[in-house]
Design an enzyme around this catalytic site. Structure first.
Site, PDB file in Angstrom:
ATOM      1  N   ARG A 145       6.536  -0.824  -7.857  1.00 33.20           N
ATOM      2  CA  ARG A 145       7.331   0.252  -7.281  1.00 33.20           C
ATOM      3  C   ARG A 145       8.801   0.079  -7.679  1.00 33.20           C
ATOM      4  O   ARG A 145       9.246  -1.019  -8.045  1.00 33.20           O
ATOM      5  CB  ARG A 145       7.228   0.252  -5.755  1.00 33.20           C
ATOM      6  CG  ARG A 145       5.817   0.451  -5.221  1.00 33.20           C
ATOM      7  CD  ARG A 145       5.814   0.401  -3.702  1.00 33.20           C
ATOM      8  NE  ARG A 145       4.490   0.638  -3.135  1.00 33.20           N
ATOM      9  CZ  ARG A 145       3.623  -0.318  -2.826  1.00 33.20           C
ATOM     10  NH1 ARG A 145       3.941  -1.600  -3.048  1.00 33.20           N
ATOM     11  NH2 ARG A 145       2.443  -0.020  -2.302  1.00 33.20           N
ATOM     12  N   LYS A 169       5.637  -3.190   0.265  1.00 32.61           N
ATOM     13  CA  LYS A 169       5.838  -2.549   1.561  1.00 32.61           C
ATOM     14  C   LYS A 169       5.458  -3.504   2.683  1.00 32.61           C
ATOM     15  O   LYS A 169       4.516  -4.279   2.563  1.00 32.61           O
ATOM     16  CB  LYS A 169       5.003  -1.262   1.654  1.00 32.61           C
ATOM     17  CG  LYS A 169       5.526  -0.136   0.759  1.00 32.61           C
ATOM     18  CD  LYS A 169       4.728   1.134   0.984  1.00 32.61           C
ATOM     19  CE  LYS A 169       5.324   2.292   0.172  1.00 32.61           C
ATOM     20  NZ  LYS A 169       4.572   3.553   0.400  1.00 32.61           N
ATOM     21  N   HIS A 239       8.367   6.367 -10.802  1.00 31.43           N
ATOM     22  CA  HIS A 239       7.064   6.422 -10.148  1.00 31.43           C
ATOM     23  C   HIS A 239       5.994   6.987 -11.079  1.00 31.43           C
ATOM     24  O   HIS A 239       4.810   6.666 -10.937  1.00 31.43           O
ATOM     25  CB  HIS A 239       7.143   7.246  -8.859  1.00 31.43           C
ATOM     26  CG  HIS A 239       6.184   6.778  -7.802  1.00 31.43           C
ATOM     27  ND1 HIS A 239       6.292   5.554  -7.190  1.00 31.43           N
ATOM     28  CD2 HIS A 239       5.078   7.359  -7.277  1.00 31.43           C
ATOM     29  CE1 HIS A 239       5.306   5.394  -6.322  1.00 31.43           C
ATOM     30  NE2 HIS A 239       4.550   6.476  -6.356  1.00 31.43           N
ATOM     31  N   ARG A 242       4.405   4.220 -12.816  1.00 33.50           N
ATOM     32  CA  ARG A 242       3.427   3.553 -11.943  1.00 33.50           C
ATOM     33  C   ARG A 242       2.100   4.325 -11.979  1.00 33.50           C
ATOM     34  O   ARG A 242       1.023   3.735 -12.080  1.00 33.50           O
ATOM     35  CB  ARG A 242       3.983   3.485 -10.524  1.00 33.50           C
ATOM     36  CG  ARG A 242       3.037   2.874  -9.477  1.00 33.50           C
ATOM     37  CD  ARG A 242       3.809   2.690  -8.170  1.00 33.50           C
ATOM     38  NE  ARG A 242       2.957   2.512  -6.998  1.00 33.50           N
ATOM     39  CZ  ARG A 242       2.460   1.348  -6.591  1.00 33.50           C
ATOM     40  NH1 ARG A 242       2.714   0.253  -7.293  1.00 33.50           N
ATOM     41  NH2 ARG A 242       1.713   1.268  -5.495  1.00 33.50           N
ATOM     42  N   HIS A 265      -1.884  -1.346  -2.826  1.00 33.53           N
ATOM     43  CA  HIS A 265      -2.337  -0.357  -1.848  1.00 33.53           C
ATOM     44  C   HIS A 265      -3.091  -1.048  -0.718  1.00 33.53           C
ATOM     45  O   HIS A 265      -3.831  -1.998  -0.957  1.00 33.53           O
ATOM     46  CB  HIS A 265      -3.263   0.676  -2.501  1.00 33.53           C
ATOM     47  CG  HIS A 265      -2.544   1.655  -3.372  1.00 33.53           C
ATOM     48  ND1 HIS A 265      -3.180   2.399  -4.359  1.00 33.53           N
ATOM     49  CD2 HIS A 265      -1.239   2.028  -3.407  1.00 33.53           C
ATOM     50  CE1 HIS A 265      -2.293   3.174  -4.950  1.00 33.53           C
ATOM     51  NE2 HIS A 265      -1.120   2.976  -4.400  1.00 33.53           N
ATOM     52  N   TYR A 274      -6.245   8.491  -8.480  1.00 27.57           N
ATOM     53  CA  TYR A 274      -6.168   8.338  -9.933  1.00 27.57           C
ATOM     54  C   TYR A 274      -7.513   8.513 -10.621  1.00 27.57           C
ATOM     55  O   TYR A 274      -7.574   8.664 -11.838  1.00 27.57           O
ATOM     56  CB  TYR A 274      -5.614   6.949 -10.284  1.00 27.57           C
ATOM     57  CG  TYR A 274      -4.236   6.701  -9.725  1.00 27.57           C
ATOM     58  CD1 TYR A 274      -3.117   7.323 -10.279  1.00 27.57           C
ATOM     59  CD2 TYR A 274      -4.045   5.854  -8.643  1.00 27.57           C
ATOM     60  CE1 TYR A 274      -1.851   7.118  -9.762  1.00 27.57           C
ATOM     61  CE2 TYR A 274      -2.772   5.634  -8.115  1.00 27.57           C
ATOM     62  CZ  TYR A 274      -1.689   6.271  -8.673  1.00 27.57           C
ATOM     63  OH  TYR A 274      -0.436   6.060  -8.158  1.00 27.57           O
TER      64      TYR A 274
END
Length: 293
Positions: A145, A169, A239, A242, A265, A274
């Site tokens: 990220r 995150k 992004h 990514r 994730h 995706y």
């Protein structure tokens, strides 16, 4: 009340800075709406009809459904917190439903375009050019990220093992492998960095022309500069690289759970977006190769 909740998100839930800012903004907007529409200053006194009327007002202002849903998520979290703290007796968001959102497929750069950009080597061979090249190749080569790239420290890069450690995150740490080609690029960049800037007061890997830590707009400018030459992709942002990383891995047969872990994730659902692009490729192969297609 808002401040207490924000501190809870910051120190206990360990939400990202951007998420915390968004939640704080959402709550202040609701507070302003309640004061204007109902002469009510306390968020704890908001009822279900009051909150529902705010949601309706947002929709009528043509705010997109994903943004509205983010605000609903913020309110749910906030009132759940108040309930837990026994500051309210009922949760006014219990019957608030999220809006339906159109399924958006992620933008990504075509494989040939990405290879052309990197193989043509339009990057100048001085410190600044190598820095720009490293930004693009790290984003595409690791799928990290933007915030992870900005905060990446030299000490988190292991050239011998060809891995780098990022803090994602909610302060979750993960290790990402990278290609052999990136080893020499990073090594060369660090040598040029030492000659150009001598010493810096920090050990952040990527720096501006003056040796300061890079920032979001700086990275965005670099990515856009090179993507606009080689790709017609609608969005030209960090992004997108990514998304490109994930899409290309799946197109090459990577196992979806492995891609999930590489991206950091928390759920497989976030990665499955995706698979549509990969499925389209499989359908094309089927149509071209199967006798009964």
């Amino acid at each position: 009340m808002i401040e207490t909740f924000i501190n809870y998100l910051k120190f206990e839930k360990r939400f990202s800075v951007n998420t915390i800012i968004s939640y704080q903004t959402d709550l202040l907007q609701l507070q302003e709406f309640l004061e204007t529409a109902y002469q009510e200053k306390e968020l704890s006194a908001a009822s279900h009809p009051m909150i529902r009327s705010w949601i309706v007002a947002l929709v009528e202002k043509d705010l997109d459904s994903s943004s509205v849903n983010r605000k609903i998520a913020c309110l749910r979290s906030f009132y759940k917190f108040l309930l837990k703290q026994e500051l309210i007796t009922t949760n006014p968001t219990t019957k608030i439903k999220i809006l339906k959102t159109p399924k958006r497929l992620p933008h990504f750069v075509l494989e040939n375009d990405m290879v052309s950009m990197l193989d043509h080597n339009d990057f100048v061979k001085d410190f600044f050019g190598r820095r720009d090249q490293l930004i693009v190749e790290l984003l595409y080569g690791t799928g990290m990220r933007l915030s992870e790239l900005i905060n990446l420290r030299i000490s988190q890069v292991n050239l011998h093992e060809r891995t780098l450690k990022v803090i994602g995150k909610r302060n979750k740490e993960r290790v990402i492998p990278f290609s052999v080609g990136l080893v020499s690029l990073i090594d060369n960049y660090l040598s040029l960095k030492k000659k150009e800037l001598l010493e810096t007061e920090h050990d952040f890997l990527l720096v501006t022309d003056t040796g300061e830590k890079v920032y979001p707009m700086f990275i965005q400018r670099v990515v856009k500069k090179y993507l606009k030459v080689y790709s017609s992709v609608e969005k030209k942002s960090p992004h997108v690289l990514r998304h490109t990383y994930a899409t290309h891995l799946l197109n090459k047969g990577a196992e979806i759970n492995a891609v999930k872990d590489l991206l950091g994730h928390t759920s497989l659902a976030a990665t499955q977006v995706y698979t549509h692009n990969s499925m389209e490729k499989l359908k094309k192969v089927f149509d071209q190769a199967h006798p009964k297609a």
